[in-house]
Scaffold this motif. Structure first.
Motif, PDB file in Angstrom:
ATOM      1  N   LEU A 184      64.469  57.620  33.771  1.00 22.06           N
ATOM      2  CA  LEU A 184      64.737  56.202  34.468  1.00 22.06           C
ATOM      3  C   LEU A 184      65.948  56.398  35.022  1.00 22.06           C
ATOM      4  O   LEU A 184      66.316  55.726  36.165  1.00 22.06           O
ATOM      5  CB  LEU A 184      64.706  54.959  33.372  1.00 22.06           C
ATOM      6  CG  LEU A 184      64.768  53.730  33.990  1.00 22.06           C
ATOM      7  CD1 LEU A 184      63.511  53.401  35.029  1.00 22.06           C
ATOM      8  CD2 LEU A 184      64.764  52.869  32.905  1.00 22.06           C
ATOM      9  N   LEU A 185      66.967  56.860  34.388  1.00 23.75           N
ATOM     10  CA  LEU A 185      68.301  56.870  34.877  1.00 23.75           C
ATOM     11  C   LEU A 185      68.472  57.675  36.359  1.00 23.75           C
ATOM     12  O   LEU A 185      68.997  57.499  37.189  1.00 23.75           O
ATOM     13  CB  LEU A 185      69.471  57.487  34.076  1.00 23.75           C
ATOM     14  CG  LEU A 185      70.727  57.679  34.426  1.00 23.75           C
ATOM     15  CD1 LEU A 185      71.325  56.643  34.613  1.00 23.75           C
ATOM     16  CD2 LEU A 185      71.429  58.667  33.347  1.00 23.75           C
ATOM     17  N   LEU A 186      67.413  58.857  36.203  1.00 22.34           N
ATOM     18  CA  LEU A 186      67.438  59.804  37.150  1.00 22.34           C
ATOM     19  C   LEU A 186      66.988  58.867  38.623  1.00 22.34           C
ATOM     20  O   LEU A 186      67.504  58.878  39.688  1.00 22.34           O
ATOM     21  CB  LEU A 186      66.563  60.920  37.435  1.00 22.34           C
ATOM     22  CG  LEU A 186      67.251  62.033  36.371  1.00 22.34           C
ATOM     23  CD1 LEU A 186      66.214  63.076  36.055  1.00 22.34           C
ATOM     24  CD2 LEU A 186      68.344  62.911  37.266  1.00 22.34           C
ATOM     25  N   LEU A 187      65.826  58.152  38.350  1.00 20.85           N
ATOM     26  CA  LEU A 187      65.209  57.287  39.503  1.00 20.85           C
ATOM     27  C   LEU A 187      65.982  56.320  39.922  1.00 20.85           C
ATOM     28  O   LEU A 187      65.977  55.995  41.204  1.00 20.85           O
ATOM     29  CB  LEU A 187      63.875  56.876  38.711  1.00 20.85           C
ATOM     30  CG  LEU A 187      62.926  58.039  38.549  1.00 20.85           C
ATOM     31  CD1 LEU A 187      61.585  57.448  38.094  1.00 20.85           C
ATOM     32  CD2 LEU A 187      62.460  58.829  39.810  1.00 20.85           C
ATOM     33  N   VAL A 188      66.703  55.437  38.979  1.00 14.66           N
ATOM     34  CA  VAL A 188      67.513  54.464  39.567  1.00 14.66           C
ATOM     35  C   VAL A 188      68.750  54.917  40.199  1.00 14.66           C
ATOM     36  O   VAL A 188      68.934  54.384  41.159  1.00 14.66           O
ATOM     37  CB  VAL A 188      67.885  53.583  38.240  1.00 14.66           C
ATOM     38  CG1 VAL A 188      68.953  52.811  38.347  1.00 14.66           C
ATOM     39  CG2 VAL A 188      66.771  52.933  37.474  1.00 14.66           C
ATOM     40  N   ALA A 189      69.344  56.095  39.710  1.00  9.87           N
ATOM     41  CA  ALA A 189      70.554  56.594  40.485  1.00  9.87           C
ATOM     42  C   ALA A 189      70.062  57.306  41.918  1.00  9.87           C
ATOM     43  O   ALA A 189      70.712  56.839  42.784  1.00  9.87           O
ATOM     44  CB  ALA A 189      71.166  57.996  39.884  1.00  9.87           C
ATOM     45  N   SER A 229      70.152  56.019  47.553  1.00  6.59           N
ATOM     46  CA  SER A 229      69.392  55.848  48.971  1.00  6.59           C
ATOM     47  C   SER A 229      69.487  54.339  49.754  1.00  6.59           C
ATOM     48  O   SER A 229      69.587  54.432  50.911  1.00  6.59           O
ATOM     49  CB  SER A 229      68.144  55.969  48.717  1.00  6.59           C
ATOM     50  OG  SER A 229      67.674  57.439  48.161  1.00  6.59           O
ATOM     51  N   TRP A 230      69.665  53.749  48.569  1.00  3.93           N
ATOM     52  CA  TRP A 230      69.499  52.103  49.295  1.00  3.93           C
ATOM     53  C   TRP A 230      71.058  51.957  50.202  1.00  3.93           C
ATOM     54  O   TRP A 230      71.041  50.969  51.217  1.00  3.93           O
ATOM     55  CB  TRP A 230      70.041  51.111  48.216  1.00  3.93           C
ATOM     56  CG  TRP A 230      69.521  49.798  48.806  1.00  3.93           C
ATOM     57  CD1 TRP A 230      70.594  48.701  48.614  1.00  3.93           C
ATOM     58  CD2 TRP A 230      68.577  49.110  49.344  1.00  3.93           C
ATOM     59  NE1 TRP A 230      70.135  47.510  49.218  1.00  3.93           N
ATOM     60  CE2 TRP A 230      68.941  47.584  49.738  1.00  3.93           C
ATOM     61  CE3 TRP A 230      67.164  49.582  49.625  1.00  3.93           C
ATOM     62  CZ2 TRP A 230      67.923  46.950  50.376  1.00  3.93           C
ATOM     63  CZ3 TRP A 230      66.458  48.684  50.459  1.00  3.93           C
ATOM     64  CH2 TRP A 230      66.791  47.208  51.018  1.00  3.93           C
ATOM     65  N   ALA A 256      67.170  58.400  55.098  1.00  3.17           N
ATOM     66  CA  ALA A 256      67.526  57.599  54.085  1.00  3.17           C
ATOM     67  C   ALA A 256      67.293  57.712  52.675  1.00  3.17           C
ATOM     68  O   ALA A 256      67.957  57.265  51.723  1.00  3.17           O
ATOM     69  CB  ALA A 256      67.588  56.023  54.576  1.00  3.17           C
ATOM     70  N   TRP A 257      66.120  58.048  52.587  1.00  7.78           N
ATOM     71  CA  TRP A 257      65.421  57.959  51.001  1.00  7.78           C
ATOM     72  C   TRP A 257      65.447  59.448  50.365  1.00  7.78           C
ATOM     73  O   TRP A 257      65.042  59.749  49.600  1.00  7.78           O
ATOM     74  CB  TRP A 257      64.029  57.493  51.140  1.00  7.78           C
ATOM     75  CG  TRP A 257      64.003  56.140  51.625  1.00  7.78           C
ATOM     76  CD1 TRP A 257      63.653  55.369  52.527  1.00  7.78           C
ATOM     77  CD2 TRP A 257      64.271  55.045  50.537  1.00  7.78           C
ATOM     78  NE1 TRP A 257      63.669  53.937  52.354  1.00  7.78           N
ATOM     79  CE2 TRP A 257      64.142  53.857  50.910  1.00  7.78           C
ATOM     80  CE3 TRP A 257      64.630  54.946  49.062  1.00  7.78           C
ATOM     81  CZ2 TRP A 257      64.321  52.534  50.231  1.00  7.78           C
ATOM     82  CZ3 TRP A 257      64.958  53.830  48.429  1.00  7.78           C
ATOM     83  CH2 TRP A 257      64.918  52.502  49.126  1.00  7.78           C
ATOM     84  N   LEU A 258      66.053  60.529  51.129  1.00 13.12           N
ATOM     85  CA  LEU A 258      66.165  61.724  50.579  1.00 13.12           C
ATOM     86  C   LEU A 258      66.941  61.824  49.142  1.00 13.12           C
ATOM     87  O   LEU A 258      66.252  62.479  48.313  1.00 13.12           O
ATOM     88  CB  LEU A 258      67.175  62.643  51.550  1.00 13.12           C
ATOM     89  CG  LEU A 258      66.415  63.214  52.852  1.00 13.12           C
ATOM     90  CD1 LEU A 258      67.513  64.022  53.345  1.00 13.12           C
ATOM     91  CD2 LEU A 258      65.309  63.900  52.471  1.00 13.12           C
ATOM     92  N   PRO A 259      67.874  61.035  48.742  1.00 18.62           N
ATOM     93  CA  PRO A 259      68.190  61.002  47.388  1.00 18.62           C
ATOM     94  C   PRO A 259      67.195  60.367  46.485  1.00 18.62           C
ATOM     95  O   PRO A 259      67.219  61.152  45.299  1.00 18.62           O
ATOM     96  CB  PRO A 259      69.497  59.943  47.559  1.00 18.62           C
ATOM     97  CG  PRO A 259      70.086  60.091  48.698  1.00 18.62           C
ATOM     98  CD  PRO A 259      68.911  60.425  49.658  1.00 18.62           C
ATOM     99  N   LEU A 260      66.356  59.585  46.735  1.00 12.58           N
ATOM    100  CA  LEU A 260      65.483  59.278  45.927  1.00 12.58           C
ATOM    101  C   LEU A 260      64.189  60.408  45.903  1.00 12.58           C
ATOM    102  O   LEU A 260      63.764  60.509  44.681  1.00 12.58           O
ATOM    103  CB  LEU A 260      64.694  58.033  46.347  1.00 12.58           C
ATOM    104  CG  LEU A 260      63.423  57.558  45.409  1.00 12.58           C
ATOM    105  CD1 LEU A 260      63.967  57.183  44.282  1.00 12.58           C
ATOM    106  CD2 LEU A 260      62.758  56.410  46.267  1.00 12.58           C
TER     107      LEU A 260
END
Length: 147
Positions: free
Chosen positions: A14-19, A24-25, A104-108
């Protein structure tokens, strides 16, 4: 003991996904919510290692911006004309369209790939892990081909 391990692995995933989503946001909000922002085109005139700059032509009324900068990874090269949206209060541009949105969504996408082994190995949820890895990989490949 198993419940504690599962809780720890779920927390890490969850921490990885939220980060990844949070990271990305910062850029994705300008692409996804373009209403009220300044739109135009950027003609790339030169690049350094991190950014490219160029002449900006607004779509609407005249703009105080004549030159803008954009991330080097999003700009294709000198002479390229890119549709952009201006980050409010800055002289930075964000590429719009499919290429800009996926970039923009690459980090996600990276976070999805990193969370997949945690979910698969730590939580023993292999189908979910493969789904996360597939989504992350598709996002990264989509951005690669769209730019």
């Amino acid at each position: 003991m198993t419940h504690a391990r599962n809780a720890a692995m779920a927390l890490v995933a969850l921490l990885l996904l939220v980060a990844g989503g949070w990271s990305s946001w910062g850029t994705a909000q300008h692409v996804l919510l373009p209403q009220g922002r300044e739109h135009g085109t950027l003609t790339v005139t030169g690049c350094n290692e991190k950014t490219c700059s160029g002449r900006y032509v607004p779509d609407g009324p005249p703009s105080p911006h004549h030159t803008l900068t954009i991330d080097h990874s999003v700009a294709a090269g000198r002479g390229q004309v890119l549709p952009v949206v201006v980050k409010p209060g800055t002289s930075e541009a964000v590429r719009t369209g499919w290429g800009g949105g996926l970039h923009a969504w690459l980090p996600l996408g990276g976070a999805l790939l990193l969370a997949a082994p945690v979910v698969g190995g730590g939580l023993r949820m292999t189908r979910t892990a493969w789904s996360l890895a597939g989504l992350g990989g598709a996002l990264l490949l989509g951005a690669f081909f769209a730019l």
